[in-house]
Structures are given as structure tokens and as C-alpha cells.
Design an enzyme around this catalytic site. Structure first.
Site, PDB file in Angstrom:
ATOM      1  N   SER A 625       0.842  -1.188   0.000  1.00  0.00           N
ATOM      2  CA  SER A 625       0.000   0.000   0.000  1.00  0.00           C
ATOM      3  C   SER A 625       0.886   1.250   0.000  1.00  0.00           C
ATOM      4  O   SER A 625       1.662   1.450  -0.935  1.00  0.00           O
ATOM      5  CB  SER A 625      -0.957  -0.045   1.196  1.00  0.00           C
ATOM      6  OG  SER A 625      -1.997   0.870   1.045  1.00  0.00           O
ATOM      7  N   ASP A 713      -9.943  -3.770  -5.523  1.00  0.00           N
ATOM      8  CA  ASP A 713      -9.404  -2.895  -4.478  1.00  0.00           C
ATOM      9  C   ASP A 713      -9.994  -1.498  -4.632  1.00  0.00           C
ATOM     10  O   ASP A 713      -9.917  -0.888  -5.703  1.00  0.00           O
ATOM     11  CB  ASP A 713      -7.881  -2.839  -4.585  1.00  0.00           C
ATOM     12  CG  ASP A 713      -7.212  -2.243  -3.360  1.00  0.00           C
ATOM     13  OD1 ASP A 713      -7.876  -1.485  -2.628  1.00  0.00           O
ATOM     14  OD2 ASP A 713      -6.021  -2.520  -3.149  1.00  0.00           O
ATOM     15  N   HIS A 745      -8.640  -4.755  -1.114  1.00  0.00           N
ATOM     16  CA  HIS A 745      -7.351  -4.217  -0.686  1.00  0.00           C
ATOM     17  C   HIS A 745      -6.583  -5.209   0.188  1.00  0.00           C
ATOM     18  O   HIS A 745      -5.352  -5.256   0.151  1.00  0.00           O
ATOM     19  CB  HIS A 745      -7.579  -2.920   0.086  1.00  0.00           C
ATOM     20  CG  HIS A 745      -6.333  -2.146   0.371  1.00  0.00           C
ATOM     21  ND1 HIS A 745      -5.554  -1.600  -0.620  1.00  0.00           N
ATOM     22  CD2 HIS A 745      -5.728  -1.808   1.538  1.00  0.00           C
ATOM     23  CE1 HIS A 745      -4.531  -0.962  -0.084  1.00  0.00           C
ATOM     24  NE2 HIS A 745      -4.608  -1.089   1.218  1.00  0.00           N
TER      25      HIS A 745
END
Length: 774
Positions: A625, A713, A745
Site C-alpha cells: 500500500s 481494491d 485491498h
């Protein structure tokens, strides 16, 4: 990502192949990504984006391209299939698959979750408490029947027929008769809320679609408060649902129009107040309402002030007999207060007490009494209150800590005011994570969680008066795990501006041999002396995150043992942008100081090479991320430093995302990264570091790259790693894309699927490090 602390998308099973003696080798070159140039012009700067067309999620060409990239990656990694299976078997073999959590009491029941061998998801269950004084949980034996057990929700049954399943809300009414739960079967974080009659096991007609996580009952069980999101996936509305009514009859309770703010709803631990909390990255606000009046009007505690963050916890503090009168249900005099943790003129936050605002009123910050003052060396992070105790959460010297204060001892037999003398709880290790929990409001004891890089997660019953700890459960590690076989320590790198950056390391002792002192390691730990380094460079996985003031504290991982046992050193670079060293540490790694995050990571890598821990051809960088942005930027800055880069759901096209306010999360993120849409200085700064736009024209000398993502996501869209990998491949970098087509995600759902994901990524890492045959 490196292990089971974060779960990147899983490897899909390889297609069946015909048997035979001759295997057709997969193509050495990845599928070509067509260039379809699009110009993006802001603030006088034009960027030609060849791969923006991959954003067209519904375009069959895009789907076909992603599937082709996926298939190529799997083909190129097919030689690692036996290793992946071995790693999966090791994780599975070390895990007690049929297990139970330690029960936690609420009301007349003890609640727990259990897992069953062969099943992907937990089962949520409970058993009745023996009586009002039953505050010690039973010792439950895995695989054995639990007397009086009632299964409330079997996630395996709920997930049947779905490729993805996630639970977003779970709550039981105070009278114990109804269960509220919300599920997502697509990975898009939109949950369908349902209510179950626990006497019959049947779901009631109440159903609300497209909710956000965090729904809850009011104490009387007659209403449900829940959240919905806007088009940018921002929780922004609070609704009240009356049990038995249709969704169309639900009442909008609160709406936050400012797109920077997220909204949450909850219940104080005392169950006396309903709370609405909202916050941007730099500002927050809390609202209260008596829970016995759920249709009433919420009132603000402190009206929001830009740049001021605060959180609120209700407490009932003892007072001297001559002060305010006792509450009707108590034998000791108390007064209701709000414990407010805030950063107004207090960078690292301070703790104050404040009166509870009367209906229709607010309280002023100047009416608050400081009880734990600001300390530039200690970052206060939270406070929890119960009827008997307060627990303060904070960090000092890059380690998270907890301290407890008894509300019954200060008053004694004759009553008296609180003396704010918190007692720190520690297990005496240089690298440890300790967290105390007060449980429900009336709970007479504390539970303390403890772990480290070498200590499995442990839960203790804690006697505040004596300090005695009774172990309730330690995470089982099958196969004869011995913590004494492993070691951990802290190192300090020096960044390019002179800042000392902490690094945590863990390794298996008999796999990393230490030699004479290098004289420059600057470490702390038990590896034969403060300045010792390995006698020869070890293979090393360097993990980093560095955003949102999120701290990577010491934690144990079963999956990580498979790396350590093969001689890999696991290291965490606690770079600026995280919260390990306090609020200033975060501020020095965000907005116009974001580059510090990347240069800190590079400095940590170079320190580990210079001090003999590893070598550039034996080190893999890892981040997910915002950590994917970190390792992507570090790769552009120092491609020669790493043998490989593993990036999970990476935020590598950050500037494009931050220029589009219609995308999920963009406006709320401007306080973290800056607003390049309206500020040319921010645009130029982000343009200078965004990984996608700064890939070298000739990237043939780049390290091997594995990027993983998920098609659904909503936080970091799949298009970011897809574009990044396309550009890397076009520039000659050895890059691969692995995409899960039915997840969000957090990757795929289910523990076995998660282990497969981890095995895929660990196998790739070991292969890059030259350890695939071990």
C-alpha cells in the site's frame, strides 16, 4: 508483503497441464502492453501517460491484458511450485488449525471464536456465564465440546458459494437475544447488514445493503446505528434503523459534507453514551448522546478547530465524600467526566479531564484539567476506562507501552480523589509489544497482551494490585518451536540529514554467524555485544511502511519462521512518516517532507550493507500500500541497492490519484500527501517522487520486481501497479504483476487462501535470494 501481518493477493492455481515428458517453457518476455498515449496537463506541466487506458475496468481488453500478465507470472514462477507447496505445508504444520480464542465476557455470556481444521473462516460462539461473579474464563480445549455452547454465526456457512467473504460488523444486543452482522462477498467493502434471532437461529426481515463497517445496537436493542459511504467510499452518513422497520424508513442522524472527514459511530464502554466521531488527517470532532435516548439530538464536545485532533472516553472517577454525590447504582461517590486526549498546543498529545456537556451545550477546552501533561519524548496514543481502571497507551523510544491506574485504590475505604500515577506494564524485553485491555465496563480484572519478534502472541490475566500475571493462552506453534533459537535487536541508521532511524532485526541464531566487531553497527540486543555484525552478509528482507503515523511494532509471525529457518534476516526500517518516534516523526515524513521516508529507507538499506548484515545482491525490499510507494520510490533512487522488490497493492501512481477528486479517498488524503490539483508546488514535489512517473528510461539494471494487487481494491486501484509494471517492463526491468481478480485491498479471504498468498511471495523472495533449494 512479507508475512501474515499483511496479506497481499494470492496466487491463483496454475492451469492444468497435459502430462508428458517434454515441458514447453513459458515465454521469457512478458505480454506486451500497448502504448496509448494520453496527455495530462496541470500547472503548465504535460505528462504523456502511455498506460492510463488500463484504468478502463469494464473494457474487455483491459481484463484480457491483466489475465495475460497473471498467466505469464504464474508460468514464470512454475518452477517454484514445489517450494510454494513446502512453504504452505510449513505454515499449516505450525498452526493449530482447530483452535479457540480466549473467551471474553459481556453481560450474561462468554463470547469467543473458534476455527476448525479444513475450514477457511472462524465460527463465532458463546456459552453462559455461571453467575455475576464469574469473571475468569474457562480453559477451553481445542476440538473438545464446550458445555452450553451456542453458535451465533458460522462464517464458513455464510461464505458458501462466494469466492470472497469478509465480515464488517458483529454485535450482540445487551439482552443477548439478537445478533447483528454485516458481510461483503465482492471485496468492495460494501456490506449487507442483517439481524439474527439467537433463539431460533433465523435471520429477521431487517436487511440494509451497502453499509460501511461498524454497525451497532443501542443498549436497549431497539435500534441499530450504521454508516454509509459516498461515491468516494468515504463513510459520511450515520443512520438509525428501528428494529422491524424497512430500510426506507431509516432516519438520517448525521451527515458530514466536508470530503476530508471520515465518520464513525460507537458506544462508550460504560454504554451510557452514543458517540459520533469524525476526523480528517489533521482535525477531529466528537459528538455525544445519552444512549437511553437514541432518538435524541447529538451534541458536540469540542467544536472542531483546524489542526486539532482529540478523542473522548467516558469515565466515572471516585471523589472525596464531601464532593459530588454518588451515582444511584454505586456505593462509592463518583463523578462523570470525559477523558480527552488532544494535541492542542501539545504536539505529542496530553490527557485532560472535562465535564460532560449538558444537553444542548458544549464544553470549552479551557475548562479541562490536565492530568497527563505533554512530553516531547512520549507520544500519548489512547486511553481506556472501566469502572475500576484506566489504561493509558503511549510510545517511548520507538516502543509501544501500556500503563494502568486503579480507580478503587485511590479512594480507599473512605473515598478520595484520583492520584494520576499510572504504573507501566513491561515484560523486560528490549523489543516488545504490550497492550492492556480493560474489557467491559464492570470487569474486575485486566487482560494484557504481549508479543515480540520471537515471542508468540500471549494473553495474561493481570492483577493490578500485586502485578501478578496468569497466562491464559499463548499462540500455539506446532513442531517444537523454541524462542531461544531466535534473536532480535535494534540498529540505528543515519539518514542523509543526520537523523538516526531505528531498524528492528530478527534472525535464527544458528543460521547467522557473528564475527568480530565492525565498530560501527550501533546496535542494541543480545547478539554477542552491541557492535557485533554477521561474519558474512546474510540474505535479508527489509520491510517498510512510513505513512499515516502507523507504527510497525514488534510482532510474532508463524509464516516468517519459514524465512528465518532458511537463514533470512527479517528487518523493519522504522522510517519517518510512521509514528514510532512520536508525532514529529510522522510530520517529518508527510506532505513537503515526504522524501524523508524514501531516503530513510535507502539509508537503512545502506547501513545494513555497510555494517555487514547483508549485501546488495542479498537484500529484498518489501512494502504494501503506502509501503509500496516507499519501495517503488526507493527503487528509483537506488536500484543498485536491492536484488528484489516486493510491492503489495502499491500506491505507485500517487500523483494521478491525488489529481482526481472523484477517486476513492483522494480528498481525504490531501492532508497526508498534499493537494496537487490546486497547488503547483505540491504538484511539482509529487511529480519528483511518484514511482510510476520516475521510472528510468533504461531500467535494465533495476532489481527484480513482484507487484501484487486485487481487481476490486477500492483503496489503491489495481490500475496503479498495472501501469507501473507496464512501464517497468517497457523500460527493461524484470517486473511481474500478480493480480487477484476477486478480492479487495486486503487480498483474498480465508486463512488457507492467505497462506497460499504468503507461500507464493515467500517462494519468490527465496528465489531472488538464491535460497529456493533450501
Amino acid at each position: 508483503m512479507s508475512d501474515d501481518a499483511q496479506t497481499p493477493p494470492a496466487a491463483a492455481p496454475s492451469a492444468d497441464r497435459p502430462t508428458g515428458s517434454v515441458r514447453v517453457l513459458p515465454p521469457s518476455e512478458p505480454p506486451s502492453t500497448e502504448r496509448r498515449p494520453r496527455e495530462r496537463t496541470f500547472h503548465g506541466d504535460t505528462f504523456v501517460d502511455d498506460y492510463e487506458w488500463l484504468r478502463e475496468k469494464e473494457n474487455p481488453e483491459v481484463v484480457a491484458h491483466l489475465e495475460a500478465q497473471n498467466a505469464w507470472t504464474l508460468d514464470r514462477q512454475e518452477h517454484l511450485a514445489p517450494l510454494r507447496q513446502t512453504l504452505f505445508d510449513e505454515i499449516k504444520g505450525r498452526t493449530l488449525e482447530t483452535d479457540l480464542s480466549v473467551p471474553a465476557r459481556d453481560g450474561d455470556w462468554w463470547y469467543y471464536a473458534r476455527t476448525v481444521e479444513g475450514q477457511q473462516y472462524p465460527i463465532h460462539a458463546r456459552y453462559p456465564a455461571a453467575g455475576p461473579d464469574d469473571w475468569t474464563p474457562r480453559v477451553l480445549e481445542p476440538g473438545q465440546p464446550v458445555p452450553g455452547e451456542q453458535i451465533m454465526l458460522d462464517q464458513n456457512a455464510a461464505a458458501e458459494g462466494h469466492d470472497f467473504f469478509a465480515l464488517g460488523s458483529l454485535d450482540v444486543s445487551d439482552d443477548g437475544t439478537r445478533l447483528l452482522y454485516a458481510t461483503d462477498t465482492a471485496g468492495d467493502e460494501r456490506y449487507t447488514l442483517r439481524v439474527r434471532d439467537l433463539a431460533t437461529g433465523e435471520d429477521l426481515p431487517d436487511e440494509v445493503r451497502d453499509t460501511a463497517p461498524g454497525a451497532m445496537f443501542t443498549p436497549d436493542g431497539g435500534h441499530i446505528f450504521y454508516l454509509t459511504v459516498d461515491e468516494a467510499w468515504r463513510p459520511w452518513r450515520v443512520w438509525r434503523h428501528q428494529l422491524g422497520a424497512t430500510g426506507s424508513q431509516d432516519t438520517l442522524v448525521f451527515e458530514e459534507p466536508d470530503e476530508r472527514f471520515w465518520v464513525g459511530v460507537g458506544l462508550s464502554r460504560s454504554k451510557k453514551y452514543l458517540q459520533i466521531e469524525l476526523g480528517s488527517k489533521v482535525t477531529s470532532e466528537s459528538w455525544l448522546l445519552e444512549s437511553d435516548d437514541p432518538t435524541g439530538e447529538f451534541r458536540v464536545v469540542w467544536p472542531r478547530r483546524e489542526g486539532v485532533e482529540y478523542s473522548v472516553e467516558h469515565a466515572a472517577l471516585p471523589v472525596s465524600p464531601v464532593e459530588p454525590v454518588e451515582t444511584p447504582d454505586s456505593t462509592s461517590p463518583t463523578r462523570d467526566v470525559l477523558l480527552i486526549l488532544h494535541n492542542q498546543d501539545a504536539l505529542n498529545f496530553e490527557l485532560v479531564t472535562s465535564p460532560v456537556p449538558a444537553p444542548g451545550e458544549t464544553v470549552a477546552p479551557q475548562d479541562a484539567d490536565v492530568v497527563v501533561p505533554h512530553d516531547p519524548e512520549v507520544r500519548l496514543e489512547g486511553v481506556s476506562a472501566s469502572e475500576r481502571y484506566l489504561v493509558l497507551y503511549y510510545r517511548r523510544e520507538a516502543i509501544s507501552r501500556s500503563a494502568v491506574l486503579s480507580l478503587i485504590e485511590p479512594a480507599g475505604a473512605g473515598g478520595g480523589p484520583v492520584t494520576w500515577d499510572f504504573q507501566e506494564i513491561s515484560f523486560g524485553q528490549p523489543l516488545e509489544s504490550v497492550g492492556a485491555g480493560v474489557g467491559v465496563w464492570e470487569q474486575p480484572n485486566l487482560k494484557v497482551g504481549y508479543t515480540s519478534f520471537v515471542t508468540p502472541s500471549s494473553l495474561y490475566l493481570y492483577d493490578v494490585a500485586s502485578g501478578e500475571r496468569t497466562l491464559l493462552k499463548q499462540q500455539p506453534v506446532l513442531g517444537g518451536y523454541d524462542a531461544g533459537d531466535y534473536d532480535q535487536r535494534r540498529e540505528w541508521a543515519v539518514a542523509e540529514d543526520g537523523t538516526r532511524v531505528p531498524i528492528s532485526l530478527v534472525w535464527r541464531k544458528d543460521k547467522v554467524r557473528f564475527g568480530v566487531s565492525t565498530g560501527s553497527a550501533g546496535g542494541t540486543g543480545s547478539a554477542g555485544g552491541a557492535d557485533d555484525a554477521p561474519a558474512e552478509p546474510a540474505p535479508l528482507l527489509l520491510y517498510g511502511y512510513g505513512a499515516y503515523e502507523y507504527s510497525i511494532d514488534p510482532y510474532f509471525s508463524v509464516a516468517r519462521l519459514s524465512l528465518l529457518d532458511r537463514g533470512v534476516v527479517f528487518a523493519v526500517a522504522h522510517v519517518r512518516g510512521g509514528g514510532e518516534m512520536g508525532r514529529a516523526w510522522y510530520d517529518d515524513g508527510k506532505l513537503g517532507a515526504k522524501r524523508n521516508t524514501f531516503t530513510d529507507f535507502v539509508a537503512c538499506g545502506r547501513h545494513l550493507v555497510a555494517t555487514g548484515w547483508t549485501a546488495s545482491d542479498r537484500m529484498v525490499a518489501d512494502g504494501g500500500s503506502a509501503g509500496g510507494l516507499l519501495v517503488g520510490a526507493a527503487t528509483n533512487l537506488a536500484p543498485e541497492l536491492f536484488a528484489g522488490v516486493q510491492a503489495g497493492v502499491p500506491f505507485v501512481d500517487a500523483l494521478t490519484s491525488m489529481l482526481d477528486p472523484t477517486l476513492p479517498l483522494t480528498v481525504t488524503e490531501w492532508d497526508e500527501w498534499g493537494d496537487p490539483l490546486h497547488d503547483p508546488g505540491v504538484y511539482a514535489y509529487m511529480r519528483s517522487y511518484t514511482p510510476y512517473e520516475n521510472v528510468a528510461d533504461d531500467a535494465s539494471s533495476y532489481p527484480k520486481v513482484l507487484a501484487t494487487t486485487s481487481f476490486n481494491d477500492t483503496r489503491v486501484l489495481y490500475v496503479e501497479p498495472a501501469k507501473w509494471v507496464a512501464r517497468l517492463q517497457a523500460a527493461g526491468a524484470p517486473a511481474m504483476l500478480k493480480i487477484e481478480m476477486s478480492a479487495g485491498h486486503g487480498g483474498v479471504s480465508g486463512r488457507y487462501s492467505a497462506w497460499e498468498q504468503i507461500a507464493f511471495e515467500h517462494a519468490w523472495t527465496l528465489d531472488v535470494l538464491g535460497l529456493a533449494d533450501r
